[in-house]
Design a protein around this motif. Structure first.
Motif, PDB file in Angstrom:
ATOM      1  N   TYR A  14     -26.284 -26.387  12.969  1.00  9.22           N
ATOM      2  CA  TYR A  14     -25.317 -27.495  12.950  1.00  9.22           C
ATOM      3  C   TYR A  14     -26.053 -28.811  13.180  1.00  9.22           C
ATOM      4  O   TYR A  14     -27.063 -28.873  13.860  1.00  9.22           O
ATOM      5  CB  TYR A  14     -24.190 -27.300  13.970  1.00  9.22           C
ATOM      6  CG  TYR A  14     -24.610 -27.192  15.417  1.00  9.22           C
ATOM      7  CD1 TYR A  14     -24.660 -28.306  16.241  1.00  9.22           C
ATOM      8  CD2 TYR A  14     -24.926 -25.957  15.968  1.00  9.22           C
ATOM      9  CE1 TYR A  14     -25.010 -28.203  17.577  1.00  9.22           C
ATOM     10  CE2 TYR A  14     -25.282 -25.832  17.299  1.00  9.22           C
ATOM     11  CZ  TYR A  14     -25.322 -26.958  18.098  1.00  9.22           C
ATOM     12  OH  TYR A  14     -25.686 -26.851  19.427  1.00  9.22           O
ATOM     13  N   ASP A  67     -19.446 -30.853  14.702  1.00  7.94           N
ATOM     14  CA  ASP A  67     -19.763 -29.475  14.312  1.00  7.94           C
ATOM     15  C   ASP A  67     -20.534 -28.763  15.424  1.00  7.94           C
ATOM     16  O   ASP A  67     -21.468 -29.322  16.002  1.00  7.94           O
ATOM     17  CB  ASP A  67     -20.605 -29.461  13.033  1.00  7.94           C
ATOM     18  CG  ASP A  67     -19.768 -29.683  11.778  1.00  7.94           C
ATOM     19  OD1 ASP A  67     -18.745 -30.376  11.879  1.00  7.94           O
ATOM     20  OD2 ASP A  67     -20.144 -29.178  10.710  1.00  7.94           O
ATOM     21  N   HIS A  79     -17.394 -21.105  15.385  1.00  5.28           N
ATOM     22  CA  HIS A  79     -17.929 -22.113  14.461  1.00  5.28           C
ATOM     23  C   HIS A  79     -16.833 -23.154  14.308  1.00  5.28           C
ATOM     24  O   HIS A  79     -15.774 -22.856  13.758  1.00  5.28           O
ATOM     25  CB  HIS A  79     -18.253 -21.447  13.118  1.00  5.28           C
ATOM     26  CG  HIS A  79     -18.674 -22.409  12.051  1.00  5.28           C
ATOM     27  ND1 HIS A  79     -18.485 -22.153  10.706  1.00  5.28           N
ATOM     28  CD2 HIS A  79     -19.288 -23.619  12.119  1.00  5.28           C
ATOM     29  CE1 HIS A  79     -18.963 -23.154   9.996  1.00  5.28           C
ATOM     30  NE2 HIS A  79     -19.452 -24.063  10.834  1.00  5.28           N
ATOM     31  N   CYS A  80     -17.056 -24.367  14.820  1.00  4.97           N
ATOM     32  CA  CYS A  80     -15.960 -25.345  14.833  1.00  4.97           C
ATOM     33  C   CYS A  80     -16.385 -26.679  14.240  1.00  4.97           C
ATOM     34  O   CYS A  80     -17.566 -27.024  14.166  1.00  4.97           O
ATOM     35  CB  CYS A  80     -15.427 -25.544  16.246  1.00  4.97           C
ATOM     36  SG  CYS A  80     -16.604 -26.244  17.418  1.00  4.97           S
ATOM     37  N   ASP A  81     -15.388 -27.435  13.810  1.00  2.28           N
ATOM     38  CA  ASP A  81     -15.575 -28.743  13.188  1.00  2.28           C
ATOM     39  C   ASP A  81     -14.464 -29.654  13.683  1.00  2.28           C
ATOM     40  O   ASP A  81     -13.345 -29.626  13.172  1.00  2.28           O
ATOM     41  CB  ASP A  81     -15.541 -28.598  11.665  1.00  2.28           C
ATOM     42  CG  ASP A  81     -15.763 -29.925  10.937  1.00  2.28           C
ATOM     43  OD1 ASP A  81     -15.979 -30.939  11.604  1.00  2.28           O
ATOM     44  OD2 ASP A  81     -15.694 -29.932   9.687  1.00  2.28           O
ATOM     45  N   SER A 137     -17.395 -38.249  13.456  1.00  2.00           N
ATOM     46  CA  SER A 137     -18.855 -38.179  13.563  1.00  2.00           C
ATOM     47  C   SER A 137     -19.332 -39.060  14.701  1.00  2.00           C
ATOM     48  O   SER A 137     -20.390 -39.673  14.618  1.00  2.00           O
ATOM     49  CB  SER A 137     -19.496 -38.620  12.245  1.00  2.00           C
ATOM     50  OG  SER A 137     -19.106 -37.791  11.176  1.00  2.00           O
ATOM     51  N   ALA A 195     -15.813 -31.082  20.398  1.00  2.00           N
ATOM     52  CA  ALA A 195     -16.474 -29.845  19.991  1.00  2.00           C
ATOM     53  C   ALA A 195     -17.009 -29.102  21.212  1.00  2.00           C
ATOM     54  O   ALA A 195     -16.887 -27.871  21.317  1.00  2.00           O
ATOM     55  CB  ALA A 195     -17.606 -30.149  19.012  1.00  2.00           C
ATOM     56  N   MET A 221     -11.016 -24.096   7.841  1.00  2.35           N
ATOM     57  CA  MET A 221     -12.379 -24.283   7.322  1.00  2.35           C
ATOM     58  C   MET A 221     -12.415 -23.887   5.840  1.00  2.35           C
ATOM     59  O   MET A 221     -11.507 -23.237   5.336  1.00  2.35           O
ATOM     60  CB  MET A 221     -13.371 -23.430   8.115  1.00  2.35           C
ATOM     61  CG  MET A 221     -13.486 -23.811   9.573  1.00  2.35           C
ATOM     62  SD  MET A 221     -14.400 -25.347   9.842  1.00  2.35           S
ATOM     63  CE  MET A 221     -16.012 -24.716  10.270  1.00  2.35           C
ATOM     64  N   SER A 237     -19.028 -25.500   7.088  1.00  2.11           N
ATOM     65  CA  SER A 237     -18.111 -26.629   7.230  1.00  2.11           C
ATOM     66  C   SER A 237     -17.998 -27.319   5.877  1.00  2.11           C
ATOM     67  O   SER A 237     -18.836 -27.123   4.989  1.00  2.11           O
ATOM     68  CB  SER A 237     -18.632 -27.611   8.281  1.00  2.11           C
ATOM     69  OG  SER A 237     -19.849 -28.196   7.844  1.00  2.11           O
ATOM     70  N   ASP A 284     -21.114 -36.832   6.438  1.00  2.77           N
ATOM     71  CA  ASP A 284     -20.353 -35.897   7.261  1.00  2.77           C
ATOM     72  C   ASP A 284     -21.309 -35.058   8.096  1.00  2.77           C
ATOM     73  O   ASP A 284     -22.508 -34.981   7.830  1.00  2.77           O
ATOM     74  CB  ASP A 284     -19.496 -34.983   6.379  1.00  2.77           C
ATOM     75  CG  ASP A 284     -18.293 -34.404   7.111  1.00  2.77           C
ATOM     76  OD1 ASP A 284     -18.202 -34.582   8.352  1.00  2.77           O
ATOM     77  OD2 ASP A 284     -17.447 -33.777   6.462  1.00  2.77           O
ATOM     78  N   ASN A 285     -20.747 -34.397   9.123  1.00  3.78           N
ATOM     79  CA  ASN A 285     -21.481 -33.393   9.876  1.00  3.78           C
ATOM     80  C   ASN A 285     -21.680 -32.160   9.005  1.00  3.78           C
ATOM     81  O   ASN A 285     -20.953 -31.953   8.026  1.00  3.78           O
ATOM     82  CB  ASN A 285     -20.701 -32.999  11.128  1.00  3.78           C
ATOM     83  CG  ASN A 285     -20.283 -34.207  11.939  1.00  3.78           C
ATOM     84  OD1 ASN A 285     -21.107 -34.921  12.475  1.00  3.78           O
ATOM     85  ND2 ASN A 285     -18.980 -34.441  12.024  1.00  3.78           N
ATOM     86  N   SER A 291     -22.698 -27.753   9.087  1.00  4.64           N
ATOM     87  CA  SER A 291     -22.960 -26.533   9.848  1.00  4.64           C
ATOM     88  C   SER A 291     -22.711 -25.317   8.971  1.00  4.64           C
ATOM     89  O   SER A 291     -21.954 -25.376   7.998  1.00  4.64           O
ATOM     90  CB  SER A 291     -22.066 -26.466  11.093  1.00  4.64           C
ATOM     91  OG  SER A 291     -20.696 -26.539  10.731  1.00  4.64           O
TER      92      SER A 291
END
Length: 296
Positions: free
Chosen positions: A66, A74, A91-93, A97, A105, A169, A223, A275-276, A278
């Motif tokens: 990530y 992320d 696994h999270c978003d 940012s 998170a 997701m 993500s 964007d982030n 992962s």
């Protein structure tokens, strides 16, 4: 200040312009300086492939990544050795940012780990984990700008059974190694964690998806930021790249993860990210390593 230090490094470079155009460290630095001078909050740098982490054991191999790790929403947390019969993955978003997204998170990861510590192993299912996290976020929705998306995953150590809930997701990619067939999985329609449009009663009946993984099979959770930036970097759809890489590396989750990151870094160096990013890559292989290990 950080801006002054970067500008000082910029001036101290003793390379010709042609040489600078070939220097990846300089290109990252140049992009970061441009972003700072324009007061941009966009993501800039790309982490090297060494940022990939791994967990192995009981016939499972997991690689995960990530970015960024210091800010952004992320996160991936893998708990491989916590229980005898299963491994658990979050696994999270979280939206955004910025520092707030990073805190949100972290909040999810800490809550997930607290749940794993709170009950007996037999009680832990992805449905139960999702239900409690969902209720917790809903209770504290004043802290959130938007409901976070997440994949909650458990791996059965005695078999190839993988249970997961995809809550907002992108659809995961499944590659069947013996068939060389790759497809996006149609999963149960589950709203993001704590989705403020969904009341607690309607979320309590949500079920998980089950995949029976065979030796050589792979499943990739991403993500939306990773999927978009990877396509921008490679010029090809993620599923096409994954199929080619996996065919050469035969289910090696760490090797495939490194190749994905090298492709990403090679195509995006010096560019500002939007964007982030992962992913979690899981493969089923012969149980050669009995001891698991994980970091997050």
């Amino acid at each position: 200040s950080l801006r002054q230090r970067l500008l000082r490094k910029f001036r101290q470079r003793k390379l010709t312009y042609r040489g600078l155009k070939q220097d990846t460290q300089f290109l990252r630095l140049e992009a970061r300086i441009r972003a700072l001078l324009s007061d941009s909050n966009e993501l800039v740098e790309i982490l090297p492939p060494s940022s990939l982490k791994t967990a192995t054991g009981a016939g499972w191999e997991v690689s995960f990544f990530y970015y960024p790790q210091s800010r952004g929403g992320d996160r991936v947390a893998v708990y491989f050795d916590r229980f005898v019969s299963k491994a658990c993955i979050l696994h999270c978003d979280a939206a955004g940012s910025d520092q707030k997204a990073s805190l949100m998170a972290d909040y999810l990861v800490i809550g997930f780990e607290a749940l794993l510590n709170a009950v007996l192993e037999q009680q832990i299912t992805v449905e139960w984990l999702f239900g409690v996290l969902n209720e917790t976020v809903q209770r504290n929705k004043k802290f959130w700008s938007d409901a976070p998306s997440a994949n909650l995953i458990t791996l059965s150590k005695g078999s190839g059974r993988l249970f997961f809930i995809n809550a907002g997701m992108p659809a995961p990619l499944l590659l069947r190694g013996h068939e060389r067939k790759i497809e996006y999985l149609e999963t149960a329609s589950v709203p993001p964690v704590g989705d403020f449009r969904v009341d607690k009663k309607s979320s309590s009946g949500i079920g998980s998806d089950l995949i029976e993984m065979q030796n050589g099979d792979l499943i990739l959770f991403t993500s939306d930021g990773f999927k978009e930036e990877f396509q921008r970097a490679s010029g090809l759809a993620l599923e096409l790249q994954l199929k080619g890489i996996a065919g050469a590396l035969k289910g090696d989750a760490e090797g495939i993860g490194l190749k994905l990151l090298r492709t990403l870094e090679g195509g995006l160096v010096g560019k500002i990210l939007s964007d982030n990013m992962s992913f979690v890559l899981i493969s089923r292989r012969s149980a050669r390593k009995e001891a698991g290990r994980a970091t997050h």
